[in-house]
Design a protein around this motif. Sequence first.
Motif, short mmCIF file in Angstrom:
data_model
loop_
_atom_site.label_atom_id
_atom_site.label_comp_id
_atom_site.label_asym_id
_atom_site.label_seq_id
_atom_site.Cartn_x
_atom_site.Cartn_y
_atom_site.Cartn_z
N UNK A 61 0.87 -1.18 0.00
CA UNK A 61 0.00 0.00 0.00
C UNK A 61 0.91 1.23 0.00
N UNK A 62 0.45 2.30 -0.62
CA UNK A 62 1.21 3.54 -0.57
C UNK A 62 0.30 4.72 -0.86
N UNK A 63 0.77 5.89 -0.42
CA UNK A 63 0.04 7.13 -0.67
C UNK A 63 0.91 7.99 -1.57
N UNK A 64 0.38 8.38 -2.72
CA UNK A 64 1.13 9.21 -3.65
C UNK A 64 0.15 10.12 -4.37
N UNK A 65 0.62 11.30 -4.78
CA UNK A 65 -0.24 12.16 -5.58
C UNK A 65 -0.39 11.59 -6.99
N UNK A 66 -1.60 11.25 -7.37
CA UNK A 66 -1.86 10.75 -8.72
C UNK A 66 -2.12 11.95 -9.62
N UNK A 67 -1.64 11.88 -10.85
CA UNK A 67 -1.80 13.04 -11.73
C UNK A 67 -3.11 12.96 -12.48
N UNK A 68 -3.46 14.05 -13.14
CA UNK A 68 -4.75 14.17 -13.80
C UNK A 68 -4.97 13.09 -14.85
N UNK A 69 -3.89 12.72 -15.53
CA UNK A 69 -4.06 11.74 -16.61
C UNK A 69 -4.25 10.32 -16.06
N UNK A 70 -4.30 10.19 -14.75
CA UNK A 70 -4.57 8.88 -14.17
C UNK A 70 -6.02 8.77 -13.71
N UNK A 71 -6.86 9.66 -14.22
CA UNK A 71 -8.29 9.56 -13.96
C UNK A 71 -8.74 10.26 -12.70
N UNK A 72 -7.81 10.99 -12.06
CA UNK A 72 -8.16 11.72 -10.85
C UNK A 72 -8.34 13.19 -11.27
N UNK A 73 -9.38 13.83 -10.77
CA UNK A 73 -9.70 15.18 -11.23
C UNK A 73 -8.58 16.18 -10.97
N UNK A 74 -8.11 16.20 -9.73
CA UNK A 74 -7.02 17.10 -9.39
C UNK A 74 -5.91 16.29 -8.77
N UNK A 75 -4.71 16.85 -8.87
CA UNK A 75 -3.58 16.17 -8.26
C UNK A 75 -3.79 16.13 -6.76
N UNK A 76 -3.94 14.95 -6.22
CA UNK A 76 -4.19 14.82 -4.79
C UNK A 76 -3.60 13.51 -4.29
N UNK A 77 -3.32 13.46 -3.01
CA UNK A 77 -2.80 12.24 -2.43
C UNK A 77 -3.88 11.17 -2.43
N UNK A 78 -3.54 10.01 -2.92
CA UNK A 78 -4.51 8.91 -2.95
C UNK A 78 -3.84 7.65 -2.43
N UNK A 79 -4.62 6.84 -1.75
CA UNK A 79 -4.12 5.55 -1.26
C UNK A 79 -4.28 4.51 -2.36
N UNK A 80 -3.19 3.82 -2.66
CA UNK A 80 -3.22 2.72 -3.62
C UNK A 80 -2.96 1.42 -2.88
N UNK A 81 -3.80 0.42 -3.15
CA UNK A 81 -3.56 -0.95 -2.68
C UNK A 81 -3.23 -1.77 -3.91
#
Length: 183
Positions: A61-81
Amino acid sequence: MAILKIAKMGHPVLRQPAEAVDDPTTPEIQALLDDMLATMIDAEGAGLAAPQVYVPKRVVIFVAPLSKDEGIEEQEDALTTLINPTIEPLSDEIELDWEGCLSVPGLHGLVPRFNHIRYSGIDQNGAPIEREATGFHARVTQHECDHLDGILYPQRMANLADLIFDSEYRHYIAAQKTEEEKA
Ligand code: NI
């Protein structure tokens, strides 16, 4: 949910390849994921791999800012499993930056990593994940997935002169970064 003990460099569980997960939806894996999240938050880490809590399974698991081209509206920290991950570099470009690790407490090291990768795997529901990542997102993914192959970041370092104590990191590196940001 429980806060788990974190294995430290030298423990055999951190030196061996972890096993693939057949079914991420079992109560055992769901409980592991809950405990890993609680443990990562408590330890103030950016990521955690199952071998770090003595479970030799291919789960991170990790927390990283996903960029817009990854389907997230704004660059924000997201948890990935990410379960049973694979990583493919998308360019030869290597970036050097500082890393720490909850299994290597008290130290920071300057580590070369691919700057642009594609990674895939499955999530906690068994749904496929496929993403491109750059910068910190790419770095944390490579760091966490290395744990699944028994590799800690000092083994990736080009120059062990760049393995330093947190106190010196704060004095010389973090302070310098702040100066650069001011400039
Ligand atoms: Ni680590």
